[in-house]
Design an enzyme around this catalytic site. Sequence first.
Site, short mmCIF file in Angstrom:
data_model
loop_
_atom_site.label_atom_id
_atom_site.label_comp_id
_atom_site.label_asym_id
_atom_site.label_seq_id
_atom_site.Cartn_x
_atom_site.Cartn_y
_atom_site.Cartn_z
N CYS A 4 12.60 -50.75 7.34
CA CYS A 4 11.66 -50.19 6.37
C CYS A 4 12.10 -48.83 5.83
CB CYS A 4 10.27 -50.04 6.98
SG CYS A 4 9.51 -51.62 7.30
N1 CO8 Z 1 -7.23 -62.92 12.79
C1 CO8 Z 1 -8.20 -62.66 13.72
N2 CO8 Z 1 -8.00 -62.00 14.84
C2 CO8 Z 1 -6.76 -61.56 15.11
C3 CO8 Z 1 -5.68 -61.79 14.22
C4 CO8 Z 1 -5.96 -62.50 13.02
N3 CO8 Z 1 -5.00 -62.77 12.12
N4 CO8 Z 1 -4.56 -61.23 14.72
C5 CO8 Z 1 -4.90 -60.68 15.89
N5 CO8 Z 1 -6.22 -60.88 16.14
C6 CO8 Z 1 -7.00 -60.45 17.31
C7 CO8 Z 1 -6.08 -60.21 18.51
O1 CO8 Z 1 -5.83 -61.38 19.22
C8 CO8 Z 1 -6.89 -59.20 19.32
O2 CO8 Z 1 -7.90 -59.89 20.03
P1 CO8 Z 1 -8.36 -59.39 21.50
O3 CO8 Z 1 -8.90 -58.01 21.26
O4 CO8 Z 1 -9.37 -60.41 21.87
O5 CO8 Z 1 -7.10 -59.41 22.31
C9 CO8 Z 1 -7.58 -58.38 18.23
O6 CO8 Z 1 -7.59 -59.19 17.05
C10 CO8 Z 1 -6.85 -57.09 17.96
O7 CO8 Z 1 -5.43 -57.36 17.78
P2 CO8 Z 1 -4.34 -56.25 17.67
O8 CO8 Z 1 -4.49 -55.29 18.80
O9 CO8 Z 1 -3.00 -56.89 17.46
O10 CO8 Z 1 -4.82 -55.58 16.28
P3 CO8 Z 1 -4.50 -54.19 15.68
O11 CO8 Z 1 -5.75 -53.50 15.41
O12 CO8 Z 1 -3.42 -53.46 16.41
O13 CO8 Z 1 -3.89 -54.59 14.25
C11 CO8 Z 1 -1.76 -54.72 13.14
C12 CO8 Z 1 -2.69 -55.35 14.16
C13 CO8 Z 1 -2.42 -54.83 11.77
C14 CO8 Z 1 -0.44 -55.50 13.15
C15 CO8 Z 1 -1.53 -53.23 13.47
O14 CO8 Z 1 -1.25 -53.07 14.83
C16 CO8 Z 1 -0.41 -52.59 12.66
O15 CO8 Z 1 -0.35 -52.67 11.45
N6 CO8 Z 1 0.48 -51.87 13.35
C17 CO8 Z 1 1.58 -51.16 12.72
C18 CO8 Z 1 2.67 -52.10 12.52
C19 CO8 Z 1 3.79 -51.55 11.68
O16 CO8 Z 1 3.68 -50.56 10.98
N7 CO8 Z 1 4.90 -52.21 11.71
C20 CO8 Z 1 6.00 -51.86 10.92
C21 CO8 Z 1 6.86 -53.05 10.93
S1 CO8 Z 1 7.65 -53.32 9.51
C22 CO8 Z 1 9.29 -52.83 9.58
O17 CO8 Z 1 9.72 -51.95 10.22
C23 CO8 Z 1 10.21 -53.65 8.78
C24 CO8 Z 1 10.87 -54.65 9.61
C25 CO8 Z 1 11.73 -55.51 8.80
C26 CO8 Z 1 11.00 -56.38 7.84
C27 CO8 Z 1 11.08 -57.81 8.19
C28 CO8 Z 1 10.49 -58.70 7.12
C29 CO8 Z 1 9.72 -59.87 7.62
#
Ligand code: CO8
Length: 371
Positions: A155
């Site tokens: 990124c």
């Molecule tokens: N629908 C419903 N519920 C869901 C879903 C969904 N789709 N997904 C997860 N849940 C549930 C989980 O199971 C969990 O349930 P429980 O509490 O019962 O265990 C609950 O929701 C909460 O889950 P999370 O803890 O995973 O949720 P978060 O609040 O942490 O949100 C995010 C998830 C949105 C992914 C968040 O953590 C985030 O955005 N983090 C930052 C990530 C980031 O910035 N990453 C950068 C990566 S990109 C990069 O560097 C480029 C890489 C190369 C690119 C490659 C191209 C493909």
Amino acid sequence: MKSLISATGLWTPKDSISNDELVEAFNTWSNKWNAEHAKEIEAGTLEAKPLSSSEFIEKASGIKARFVVSKDPIIDPEIMAPRIPERPDEDISILAEIAVEAAKDALAKAGRRPEDIDAVIVACSNLQRAYPAIAIEVQDVLGTGGFAFDMNVACSSAIFGIETARGLIASGQAKSVLVCNPEICSGHLNFRDRDSHFIFGDVATAILVEHEDIAPAGAWEILGSKLITQFSNNIRNNFGFLNRAAPEGVDQNDKLFVQNGRKVFREVVPLVAELISTELKKCGVPTDTIKRMWLHQANLAMNTFISRKVMGKDVDMVMAPVVLDEYANTSSAGSIIAFNKYSDDFTSGDTGLICSFGAGYSAGVIVVRKT
Ligand code: CO8
């Protein structure tokens, strides 16, 4: 000797997928899989696939939709991946094609002809092939001079690309460098993974970095910059040229994008806030004189935390514009889309910063002033 950002360009795919459309495909597939495996699920030998929800996606990430180059197959529960037919070697590759579109936009804005460009860098997360470099193909199609090469810092590729361009200009290799960020993130996204199926979109951006002697009026002076990396397995993709040497791993989920989003969030927010604050201090730019922060577009809450930490108060969307609602995470292109769309109101002397962060971990910030 200074380098300036002369212009940026943007190319956006025509098709977009809403959260509802994405979730409908996911849940249709998930329900079908659960029905087909009902006995094993009941016996406890298989775990049921959970359902996704639009409410969760928007609340957890701020994402409402994403542009993609191949919509129908992604929302077809039988496929759930883009379908981009192979092209003959004589035809332009899709990654070069979208890079060229963004590049043309940037060149037109700066009033440059292709022959004015001395170097092309394709800086992005997702390179279509090993070689020849996509950048050399872009050079060939556009008809630019000099040399070209690809680089990947996930990124943070755009900011690392700008810094590489500045180095080339400082060393006398080039006076006008085109940095392209074509991102077809849908190609590496596992649309059957509930935790990440909503994260990415496709787009291309371009940045023209030029020697002060030739940069047009109104170009952006770079007051300071800082790059950092810190190894982490929390964002990973094991796809690579040695996969065929371990056939048992081919097509496994780890050959697509995998992340521990929660950990990324917790670890990257303080890292980036510190990076920005330190760089502003080093440049002698007080935070209250910053007009805008064009931040990487991964997660709305992440940007809210980072901007609050840097500014010492809540900031609005004018101060930290959001494009991830419409584009989702477009990897290296995100902060450049924000800059491209929300910088026309700057007048001479206005100051802002562009910052990206992601896999590696990697992060980069540049402080810019409108001339
Ligand atoms: N629908 C419903 N519920 C869901 C879903 C969904 N789709 N997904 C997860 N849940 C549930 C989980 O199971 C969990 O349930 P429980 O509490 O019962 O265990 C609950 O929701 C909460 O889950 P999370 O803890 O995973 O949720 P978060 O609040 O942490 O949100 C995010 C998830 C949105 C992914 C968040 O953590 C985030 O955005 N983090 C930052 C990530 C980031 O910035 N990453 C950068 C990566 S990109 C990069 O560097 C480029 C890489 C190369 C690119 C490659 C191209 C493909």
